[in-house]
Design an enzyme around this catalytic site. Structure first.
Site, PDB file in Angstrom:
ATOM      1  CG  HIS A 201      33.598  38.559  32.107  1.00  0.00           C
ATOM      2  ND1 HIS A 201      33.541  39.102  33.368  1.00  0.00           N
ATOM      3  CD2 HIS A 201      34.238  37.363  32.264  1.00  0.00           C
ATOM      4  CE1 HIS A 201      34.109  38.289  34.242  1.00  0.00           C
ATOM      5  NE2 HIS A 201      34.542  37.223  33.584  1.00  0.00           N
TER       6      HIS A 201
ATOM      7  NE  ARG B 172      36.185  37.211  38.473  1.00  0.00           N
ATOM      8  CZ  ARG B 172      36.192  36.203  37.617  1.00  0.00           C
ATOM      9  NH1 ARG B 172      36.856  36.317  36.479  1.00  0.00           N
ATOM     10  NH2 ARG B 172      35.553  35.079  37.878  1.00  0.00           N
TER      11      ARG B 172
ATOM     12  CD  GLU C 145      32.843  42.332  33.864  1.00  0.00           C
ATOM     13  OE1 GLU C 145      32.082  41.331  33.841  1.00  0.00           O
ATOM     14  OE2 GLU C 145      34.079  42.229  33.798  1.00  0.00           O
TER      15      GLU C 145
END
Length: 320
Positions: free
Chosen positions: A279, A231, A260
């Site tokens: 991601h 993360r 993000e």
């Protein structure tokens, strides 16, 4: 008797829905990402597979029928864990379904750096022929896997095929197959100074938030590469940028970020010793099938039988 309800906030094929329905033939299964599809059924839903922030207020109310949430992701840091704990709502994760695609992404980044693929791709766009002083290999190097769960174990297995020394870090310190040396989290400084590659596979919790900062990057070799597929908030991004600019570490492969999508003005975009993926390390065509067959259905069988959920049940005290 009124039918029981399961909501699945994902877009699944009818074949996959039927696969679940055979275990709960008398249940009403509501499937779809769009709010208007599942909103009328939120209060009556006993099980929700997937998650959506627009569901949160409804399911945490006193008249909600919710008893179990099956997350469609491995991380649960975005869930209202304290409220779910108080309501005694079970929460299970999709941990384990990402092991193959994420471990492949990790090695794509590692090989990209050691064989300068990231530089060659840039040169190809410029039609520039340059050997870029190619010298590095993965074989016989040391990899530190910070967070030895399913992803970490698969990464360790692949690393042994390259003849690498594998060092692992996990809270329990419990030994694992393919890991040569296992340490506890408080021994991280001992691990970092040994590694040629540092791979972060941790969940985000209060304890792991900004676990990697200025001090940790200084503890790494200047020739070491850092890869984060856990993360973004586990890393102090400003400290990482500084370490990359100042040559404290050799490079970074990043699939996750503090914010993000990664902001357009982030210096990370322009650093030549950085590989960025959006991601997507866990993305795979087999994702939904693995969640359903390996986690949801086995846990559903236990749930219907009144037994404990045995796969990926979140410990609210630990936060994962």
């Amino acid at each position: 008797m009124a039918s029981r309800t399961m909501i699945i906030t994902e877009s699944l094929s009818q074949q996959k829905v039927d696969q679940i329905q055979q275990y709960i033939p008398d249940w009403n299964i509501v499937v779809g990402k769009e709010t208007e599809i599942w909103k009328p059924y939120v209060k009556e839903a006993e099980i929700i597979a997937g998650w959506n922030r627009r569901i949160e207020q409804e399911v945490l109310s006193q008249d909600s029928n919710l008893r179990w949430i099956q997350s469609w992701s491995a991380g649960v840091n975005s869930f209202p864990l304290e409220q779910l704990k108080v309501r005694e709502i079970l929460l299970t994760t999709a941990s384990g379904v990402h092991a193959y695609p994420i471990s492949e992404t990790i090695f794509a980044m590692m090989l990209g750096f050691t064989r300068n693929i990231h530089t060659y791709v840039r040169n190809q766009l410029k039609k520039q022929w340059d050997d870029t002083n190619l010298k590095l290999e993965i074989h016989d190097k040391t990899i530190g896997i910070i967070g030895v769960g399913e992803i970490g174990l698969e990464t360790a297995k692949i690393a042994k095929a390259f003849g690498m020394k594998v060092i692992g870090v996990r809270n329990s310190g419990k030994q694992a197959k393919f890991v040569d040396e296992m340490y506890k989290t408080e021994q991280l400084p001992t691990v970092l100074k040994q590694c040629d590659f540092v791979i972060v596979c941790l969940p985000l919790t209060k304890k792991t938030h900004h676990l990697f900062g200025k001090e940790q990057f200084k503890q790494m070799k200047s020739t070491a590469f850092f890869v984060n597929i856990g993360r973004g908030e586990i890393v102090d991004e400003n400290a990482l940028i500084s370490a990359l600019r100042n040559g404290e570490i050799a490079g970074a492969g990043l699939d996750v970020f503090e914010k993000e999508p990664l902001q357009e003005d982030s210096p990370l975009w322009d650093l030549e010793n950085v590989i960025i993926t959006p991601h997507t390390a866990g993305s795979t065509a087999q994702y939904d099938q693995r969640v359903i067959e390996n986690i949801l259905i086995p846990n559903l069988k236990n749930y219907l039988s009144g037994n404990d959920l045995t796969i990926n049940l979140v410990d609210y005290h630990k936060g994962y």
